[in-house]
Design an enzyme around this catalytic site. Structure first.
Site, mmCIF file in Angstrom:
data_model
loop_
_atom_site.group_PDB
_atom_site.id
_atom_site.type_symbol
_atom_site.label_atom_id
_atom_site.label_comp_id
_atom_site.label_asym_id
_atom_site.label_seq_id
_atom_site.Cartn_x
_atom_site.Cartn_y
_atom_site.Cartn_z
ATOM 1 N N TYR A 195 24.545 47.946 33.426
ATOM 2 C CA TYR A 195 23.898 46.729 33.185
ATOM 3 C C TYR A 195 22.401 46.334 32.736
ATOM 4 C CZ TYR A 195 27.599 45.255 29.944
ATOM 5 O OH TYR A 195 29.384 45.536 29.238
ATOM 6 N N LYS B 223 47.355 29.112 52.116
ATOM 7 C CA LYS B 223 46.724 28.761 50.795
ATOM 8 C C LYS B 223 46.122 29.117 50.373
ATOM 9 C CE LYS B 223 42.528 26.968 52.811
ATOM 10 N NZ LYS B 223 41.601 25.880 53.147
#
Length: 374
Positions: free
Chosen positions: A257, A33
Protein backbone atom coordinates in the site's frame (compact mmCIF):
# COMPACT_ATOMS: atom_id res chain seq x y z
CA UNK A 1 0.50 -22.49 8.95
CA UNK A 2 0.60 -18.81 8.00
CA UNK A 3 2.20 -17.54 11.22
CA UNK A 4 3.39 -19.61 14.14
CA UNK A 5 4.98 -18.79 17.48
CA UNK A 6 6.98 -21.74 18.74
CA UNK A 7 7.50 -21.50 22.50
CA UNK A 8 10.16 -23.55 24.26
CA UNK A 9 8.80 -24.33 27.71
CA UNK A 10 12.15 -25.73 28.80
CA UNK A 11 13.75 -22.35 28.11
CA UNK A 12 11.22 -20.69 30.43
CA UNK A 13 11.96 -23.26 33.11
CA UNK A 14 15.71 -22.69 32.83
CA UNK A 15 15.32 -18.92 32.83
CA UNK A 16 13.27 -19.07 36.04
CA UNK A 17 15.82 -21.36 37.66
CA UNK A 18 18.64 -19.03 36.60
CA UNK A 19 16.81 -16.02 38.07
CA UNK A 20 16.12 -17.90 41.30
CA UNK A 21 19.86 -18.50 41.68
CA UNK A 22 20.35 -14.75 41.34
CA UNK A 23 18.13 -14.18 44.38
CA UNK A 24 18.95 -16.98 46.85
CA UNK A 25 16.53 -17.29 49.71
CA UNK A 26 13.80 -15.35 47.91
CA UNK A 27 10.50 -16.69 46.69
CA UNK A 28 10.02 -16.24 42.93
CA UNK A 29 6.74 -14.79 41.66
CA UNK A 30 6.70 -15.23 37.88
CA UNK A 31 4.70 -12.53 36.09
CA UNK A 32 2.52 -14.08 33.39
CA UNK A 33 0.11 -11.23 32.64
CA UNK A 34 -0.84 -10.26 29.07
CA UNK A 35 -0.92 -13.89 27.95
CA UNK A 36 2.54 -14.51 29.36
CA UNK A 37 3.95 -11.54 27.44
CA UNK A 38 2.58 -13.16 24.31
CA UNK A 39 3.91 -16.64 25.08
CA UNK A 40 0.68 -18.06 26.53
CA UNK A 41 -0.28 -17.39 30.14
CA UNK A 42 -1.18 -20.85 31.39
CA UNK A 43 1.61 -22.67 29.57
CA UNK A 44 4.17 -20.11 30.72
CA UNK A 45 2.84 -20.26 34.25
CA UNK A 46 3.17 -24.02 34.42
CA UNK A 47 6.71 -23.83 33.02
CA UNK A 48 7.65 -21.15 35.53
CA UNK A 49 6.39 -23.31 38.38
CA UNK A 50 8.41 -26.23 37.04
CA UNK A 51 11.44 -23.94 37.03
CA UNK A 52 11.05 -23.10 40.72
CA UNK A 53 8.55 -20.25 40.96
CA UNK A 54 6.10 -20.58 43.83
CA UNK A 55 3.90 -17.59 42.99
CA UNK A 56 2.40 -16.31 39.74
CA UNK A 57 1.30 -12.72 39.09
CA UNK A 58 -1.22 -11.20 36.70
CA UNK A 59 -2.65 -7.76 36.10
CA UNK A 60 -6.39 -8.46 36.11
CA UNK A 61 -9.02 -10.47 37.93
CA UNK A 62 -10.07 -12.23 34.73
CA UNK A 63 -6.47 -13.31 34.16
CA UNK A 64 -6.44 -14.69 37.70
CA UNK A 65 -9.61 -16.66 36.98
CA UNK A 66 -8.21 -18.17 33.80
CA UNK A 67 -4.84 -18.88 35.37
CA UNK A 68 -6.37 -20.58 38.39
CA UNK A 69 -8.33 -22.89 36.13
CA UNK A 70 -5.13 -23.74 34.27
CA UNK A 71 -2.65 -24.27 37.11
CA UNK A 72 -4.81 -25.69 39.89
CA UNK A 73 -5.42 -24.79 43.49
CA UNK A 74 -1.99 -25.12 45.11
CA UNK A 75 -0.40 -22.01 43.65
CA UNK A 76 -0.43 -18.47 45.02
CA UNK A 77 -1.68 -15.98 42.44
CA UNK A 78 -1.29 -12.24 42.93
CA UNK A 79 -3.35 -9.65 41.07
CA UNK A 80 -1.03 -6.67 40.68
CA UNK A 81 -3.50 -4.23 39.16
CA UNK A 82 -6.57 -2.31 40.17
CA UNK A 83 -9.87 -4.20 40.39
CA UNK A 84 -13.37 -2.82 40.39
CA UNK A 85 -15.97 -4.13 42.82
CA UNK A 86 -17.20 -6.61 40.24
CA UNK A 87 -13.67 -7.69 39.38
CA UNK A 88 -12.86 -8.12 43.05
CA UNK A 89 -15.49 -10.84 43.26
CA UNK A 90 -13.83 -12.60 40.32
CA UNK A 91 -10.38 -12.31 41.93
CA UNK A 92 -11.56 -13.65 45.26
CA UNK A 93 -13.47 -16.47 43.59
CA UNK A 94 -10.15 -17.39 41.97
CA UNK A 95 -8.53 -17.42 45.44
CA UNK A 96 -6.10 -14.72 44.34
CA UNK A 97 -4.22 -12.25 46.52
CA UNK A 98 -5.17 -8.64 45.80
CA UNK A 99 -3.47 -5.25 46.01
CA UNK A 100 -4.82 -2.37 48.10
CA UNK A 101 -3.50 1.16 48.70
CA UNK A 102 -6.26 3.18 50.35
CA UNK A 103 -7.89 2.93 53.75
CA UNK A 104 -11.30 3.24 52.11
CA UNK A 105 -10.65 0.28 49.85
CA UNK A 106 -9.29 -1.78 52.72
CA UNK A 107 -12.34 -0.98 54.82
CA UNK A 108 -14.69 -1.81 51.96
CA UNK A 109 -12.90 -5.10 51.49
CA UNK A 110 -13.26 -5.86 55.19
CA UNK A 111 -16.93 -4.85 55.19
CA UNK A 112 -17.59 -7.18 52.29
CA UNK A 113 -17.37 -10.06 54.70
CA UNK A 114 -15.21 -12.32 52.52
CA UNK A 115 -11.75 -13.42 53.42
CA UNK A 116 -8.96 -11.89 51.36
CA UNK A 117 -5.20 -11.92 51.28
CA UNK A 118 -3.87 -8.39 50.83
CA UNK A 119 -0.68 -6.78 49.55
CA UNK A 120 -0.37 -3.06 50.38
CA UNK A 121 1.28 -0.96 47.68
CA UNK A 122 3.41 2.13 48.19
CA UNK A 123 3.97 4.39 45.20
CA UNK A 124 7.68 4.99 45.77
CA UNK A 125 8.05 6.87 42.50
CA UNK A 126 6.44 5.13 39.53
CA UNK A 127 3.48 7.48 39.81
CA UNK A 128 0.73 5.05 38.86
CA UNK A 129 -1.09 2.84 41.38
CA UNK A 130 -0.41 3.02 45.10
CA UNK A 131 -0.27 5.91 47.52
CA UNK A 132 2.72 8.24 47.65
CA UNK A 133 1.92 9.06 51.29
CA UNK A 134 3.81 6.67 53.57
CA UNK A 135 1.55 7.60 56.50
CA UNK A 136 -1.50 6.63 54.47
CA UNK A 137 0.20 3.41 53.34
CA UNK A 138 0.92 2.55 56.97
CA UNK A 139 -2.69 3.27 57.85
CA UNK A 140 -3.76 0.83 55.13
CA UNK A 141 -1.46 -1.81 56.62
CA UNK A 142 -2.94 -1.22 60.06
CA UNK A 143 -6.51 -1.38 58.72
CA UNK A 144 -5.87 -4.66 56.95
CA UNK A 145 -4.10 -6.15 59.96
CA UNK A 146 -7.01 -5.16 62.22
CA UNK A 147 -9.70 -6.73 60.04
CA UNK A 148 -10.60 -10.24 61.17
CA UNK A 149 -11.44 -11.44 57.68
CA UNK A 150 -8.35 -9.99 55.94
CA UNK A 151 -4.87 -11.43 55.93
CA UNK A 152 -2.01 -8.96 55.66
CA UNK A 153 0.47 -10.68 53.36
CA UNK A 154 2.90 -8.14 51.97
CA UNK A 155 4.05 -4.59 51.41
CA UNK A 156 5.31 -3.82 47.94
CA UNK A 157 6.32 -1.29 45.33
CA UNK A 158 7.39 -1.11 41.69
CA UNK A 159 10.41 0.59 40.13
CA UNK A 160 10.26 3.19 37.36
CA UNK A 161 13.85 3.10 36.10
CA UNK A 162 15.35 -0.24 37.13
CA UNK A 163 16.14 -0.95 33.47
CA UNK A 164 18.09 2.31 33.10
CA UNK A 165 21.45 1.35 34.53
CA UNK A 166 23.35 4.09 36.27
CA UNK A 167 20.35 6.31 36.94
CA UNK A 168 19.91 7.73 40.44
CA UNK A 169 16.14 7.45 40.77
CA UNK A 170 16.23 3.68 41.20
CA UNK A 171 18.27 4.11 44.36
CA UNK A 172 15.93 6.82 45.61
CA UNK A 173 12.92 4.57 45.18
CA UNK A 174 14.65 1.67 46.87
CA UNK A 175 15.61 3.83 49.86
CA UNK A 176 12.08 5.23 50.12
CA UNK A 177 10.56 1.76 50.12
CA UNK A 178 13.03 0.35 52.64
CA UNK A 179 12.50 3.25 55.04
CA UNK A 180 8.76 2.58 55.01
CA UNK A 181 8.59 -1.20 54.75
CA UNK A 182 11.31 -2.50 57.05
CA UNK A 183 9.79 -1.01 60.24
CA UNK A 184 6.46 -2.53 59.18
CA UNK A 185 8.00 -5.97 59.07
CA UNK A 186 9.24 -5.47 62.61
CA UNK A 187 5.70 -4.55 63.67
CA UNK A 188 4.07 -7.35 61.65
CA UNK A 189 6.26 -10.48 61.82
CA UNK A 190 5.94 -12.58 58.68
CA UNK A 191 5.09 -9.62 56.45
CA UNK A 192 6.60 -10.18 53.00
CA UNK A 193 8.37 -7.33 51.22
CA UNK A 194 8.68 -7.31 47.44
CA UNK A 195 9.85 -4.80 44.87
CA UNK A 196 12.15 -6.33 42.25
CA UNK A 197 11.08 -6.77 38.65
CA UNK A 198 13.42 -8.49 36.18
CA UNK A 199 15.77 -5.53 35.81
CA UNK A 200 16.00 -4.84 39.54
CA UNK A 201 16.54 -8.52 40.26
CA UNK A 202 19.55 -8.60 37.94
CA UNK A 203 20.78 -5.13 38.88
CA UNK A 204 20.85 -4.92 42.67
CA UNK A 205 20.53 -7.63 45.36
CA UNK A 206 19.41 -4.94 47.81
CA UNK A 207 16.08 -4.88 45.94
CA UNK A 208 15.36 -8.57 46.43
CA UNK A 209 13.80 -8.55 49.93
CA UNK A 210 11.61 -11.65 50.43
CA UNK A 211 10.11 -12.17 46.99
CA UNK A 212 11.12 -11.18 43.46
CA UNK A 213 8.75 -10.64 40.54
CA UNK A 214 10.55 -11.38 37.26
CA UNK A 215 8.46 -10.95 34.14
CA UNK A 216 10.20 -10.25 30.87
CA UNK A 217 13.35 -12.18 31.80
CA UNK A 218 11.57 -15.48 32.37
CA UNK A 219 10.81 -15.49 28.64
CA UNK A 220 14.47 -14.97 27.78
CA UNK A 221 14.03 -11.30 26.93
CA UNK A 222 16.69 -8.89 28.17
CA UNK A 223 15.14 -6.40 30.62
CA UNK A 224 17.82 -3.90 29.60
CA UNK A 225 16.97 -4.27 25.91
CA UNK A 226 20.40 -5.42 24.85
CA UNK A 227 21.28 -9.09 24.38
CA UNK A 228 19.66 -11.92 26.37
CA UNK A 229 22.84 -14.00 26.04
CA UNK A 230 24.70 -11.38 28.09
CA UNK A 231 22.35 -12.21 31.00
CA UNK A 232 22.49 -16.00 30.44
CA UNK A 233 18.86 -15.91 29.32
CA UNK A 234 17.38 -18.07 26.56
CA UNK A 235 14.72 -16.56 24.30
CA UNK A 236 11.72 -18.86 24.53
CA UNK A 237 9.79 -17.67 21.47
CA UNK A 238 10.48 -18.18 17.79
CA UNK A 239 8.17 -16.51 15.25
CA UNK A 240 8.01 -18.17 11.84
CA UNK A 241 6.03 -17.96 8.62
CA UNK A 242 6.65 -18.94 5.01
CA UNK A 243 6.97 -17.58 1.51
CA UNK A 244 3.49 -17.45 0.00
CA UNK A 245 4.37 -15.81 -3.32
CA UNK A 246 7.46 -14.87 -5.34
CA UNK A 247 7.46 -12.39 -8.21
CA UNK A 248 9.93 -10.26 -10.10
CA UNK A 249 9.83 -6.49 -9.79
CA UNK A 250 11.23 -4.35 -12.56
CA UNK A 251 12.51 -0.81 -12.08
CA UNK A 252 9.60 1.43 -11.13
CA UNK A 253 7.33 -1.39 -9.93
CA UNK A 254 6.19 -1.25 -6.32
CA UNK A 255 5.13 -3.48 -3.44
CA UNK A 256 2.50 -2.73 -0.83
CA UNK A 257 0.00 0.00 0.00
CA UNK A 258 1.03 3.55 -0.75
CA UNK A 259 3.92 2.42 -3.01
CA UNK A 260 6.34 3.01 -0.15
CA UNK A 261 8.76 0.68 -1.89
CA UNK A 262 9.52 1.24 -5.56
CA UNK A 263 12.19 -0.93 -7.16
CA UNK A 264 15.30 0.99 -8.17
CA UNK A 265 16.74 -2.09 -9.89
CA UNK A 266 15.32 -5.38 -11.13
CA UNK A 267 14.72 -7.55 -8.08
CA UNK A 268 12.60 -10.33 -6.62
CA UNK A 269 9.88 -9.80 -4.04
CA UNK A 270 8.74 -12.51 -1.60
CA UNK A 271 5.37 -12.10 0.08
CA UNK A 272 5.02 -13.55 3.59
CA UNK A 273 1.56 -13.93 5.19
CA UNK A 274 1.94 -12.06 8.44
CA UNK A 275 0.99 -8.48 9.21
CA UNK A 276 -0.25 -6.07 11.82
CA UNK A 277 -3.38 -8.20 12.23
CA UNK A 278 -1.00 -10.73 13.71
CA UNK A 279 0.84 -8.12 15.75
CA UNK A 280 3.70 -7.57 13.32
CA UNK A 281 3.90 -3.84 13.69
CA UNK A 282 3.17 -1.46 10.81
CA UNK A 283 6.07 0.64 12.09
CA UNK A 284 8.36 -2.03 10.59
CA UNK A 285 7.50 -0.71 7.13
CA UNK A 286 10.78 -0.47 5.17
CA UNK A 287 12.66 -1.23 8.42
CA UNK A 288 12.28 -4.86 9.38
CA UNK A 289 14.05 -7.97 8.23
CA UNK A 290 13.65 -11.73 8.30
CA UNK A 291 15.75 -14.83 7.82
CA UNK A 292 15.45 -16.79 4.60
CA UNK A 293 17.80 -19.74 4.06
CA UNK A 294 19.87 -18.45 6.98
CA UNK A 295 20.31 -15.01 5.40
CA UNK A 296 18.83 -11.70 6.49
CA UNK A 297 16.56 -10.09 3.90
CA UNK A 298 15.07 -6.60 4.20
CA UNK A 299 11.37 -5.96 4.66
CA UNK A 300 10.23 -3.53 1.99
CA UNK A 301 6.98 -1.72 1.49
CA UNK A 302 4.14 -1.16 3.90
CA UNK A 303 3.31 -3.78 6.49
CA UNK A 304 -0.34 -4.54 5.84
CA UNK A 305 -2.88 -6.33 8.00
CA UNK A 306 -2.15 -9.75 6.54
CA UNK A 307 1.06 -9.64 4.50
CA UNK A 308 4.58 -8.25 4.33
CA UNK A 309 7.05 -8.22 1.46
CA UNK A 310 10.79 -8.81 1.40
CA UNK A 311 13.39 -7.84 -1.19
CA UNK A 312 15.07 -11.16 -1.88
CA UNK A 313 17.06 -9.61 -4.70
CA UNK A 314 18.90 -7.42 -2.22
CA UNK A 315 21.07 -10.45 -1.42
CA UNK A 316 23.20 -11.66 -4.31
CA UNK A 317 22.55 -15.26 -5.27
CA UNK A 318 19.66 -15.76 -2.85
CA UNK A 319 16.56 -17.47 -4.20
CA UNK A 320 13.08 -17.76 -2.73
CA UNK A 321 10.49 -20.40 -3.49
CA UNK A 322 6.91 -20.74 -2.38
CA UNK A 323 6.84 -22.68 0.88
CA UNK A 324 10.30 -21.65 2.08
CA UNK A 325 10.48 -21.13 5.84
CA UNK A 326 10.86 -17.53 7.03
CA UNK A 327 12.00 -16.64 10.56
CA UNK A 328 11.01 -13.24 11.91
CA UNK A 329 12.21 -13.83 15.48
CA UNK A 330 14.67 -16.61 16.21
CA UNK A 331 17.60 -18.35 14.58
CA UNK A 332 18.10 -19.93 11.19
CA UNK A 333 21.50 -21.32 10.34
CA UNK A 334 24.19 -19.13 11.89
CA UNK A 335 22.04 -15.99 11.89
CA UNK A 336 19.62 -14.78 14.54
CA UNK A 337 17.03 -12.03 14.93
CA UNK A 338 16.06 -11.30 18.53
CA UNK A 339 13.02 -9.47 19.84
CA UNK A 340 15.52 -6.84 20.98
CA UNK A 341 16.72 -6.42 17.37
CA UNK A 342 13.17 -5.90 16.15
CA UNK A 343 12.40 -3.48 18.97
CA UNK A 344 15.47 -1.34 18.29
CA UNK A 345 14.53 -1.02 14.63
CA UNK A 346 11.29 0.77 15.54
CA UNK A 347 12.38 2.45 18.79
CA UNK A 348 10.28 0.37 21.15
CA UNK A 349 10.91 -2.36 23.73
CA UNK A 350 11.16 -6.11 23.43
CA UNK A 351 8.09 -6.53 25.68
CA UNK A 352 5.93 -4.96 22.99
CA UNK A 353 7.20 -7.22 20.21
CA UNK A 354 6.04 -10.45 21.84
CA UNK A 355 3.04 -9.08 23.72
CA UNK A 356 1.66 -7.58 20.50
CA UNK A 357 1.31 -11.00 18.85
CA UNK A 358 -2.39 -11.62 18.45
CA UNK A 359 -4.47 -14.74 18.89
CA UNK A 360 -4.33 -15.21 15.12
CA UNK A 361 -0.73 -16.35 15.55
CA UNK A 362 -0.91 -19.98 16.60
CA UNK A 363 1.21 -21.01 19.57
CA UNK A 364 3.03 -24.32 19.47
CA UNK A 365 4.71 -25.56 22.63
CA UNK A 366 7.74 -27.80 22.88
CA UNK A 367 10.58 -28.73 25.21
CA UNK A 368 13.88 -28.30 23.41
CA UNK A 369 12.27 -29.49 20.19
CA UNK A 370 10.31 -32.35 21.71
CA UNK A 371 6.57 -32.39 22.24
CA UNK A 372 5.61 -31.60 25.85
CA UNK A 373 5.26 -34.78 27.87
CA UNK A 374 7.29 -36.86 25.42
Amino acid sequence: MRALARVNLSAIERNVARLAREAPGCAVCAVVKAEGYGHGMVAAGRAALAGGATWLAVATAEEARELRAGVGDNVRILVLGAVSDAELVVALDADADVSVWSVERAQALADGGRGARVHVKLDSGLGRLGTRDTAEATAVVDAVAAAENLELVAAWTHFATADERGDQFFGEQLARFKAWAEPLRAAHPGLLLHAANSAALLRDPASHFDLVRPGVAIYGLDPFGDDPAQRDLEPALELVSYVAAVKPADVGESAGYGRRFVAQRPTTIATVPIGYGDGWRRALTNRGEALLHGTKVPLVGTVSMDNVTFDVGAVAGLEAHVGDAVVLVGAQGAEQITAEDVARSIDTINYEITTALTARVAREYHRDGQAPGS
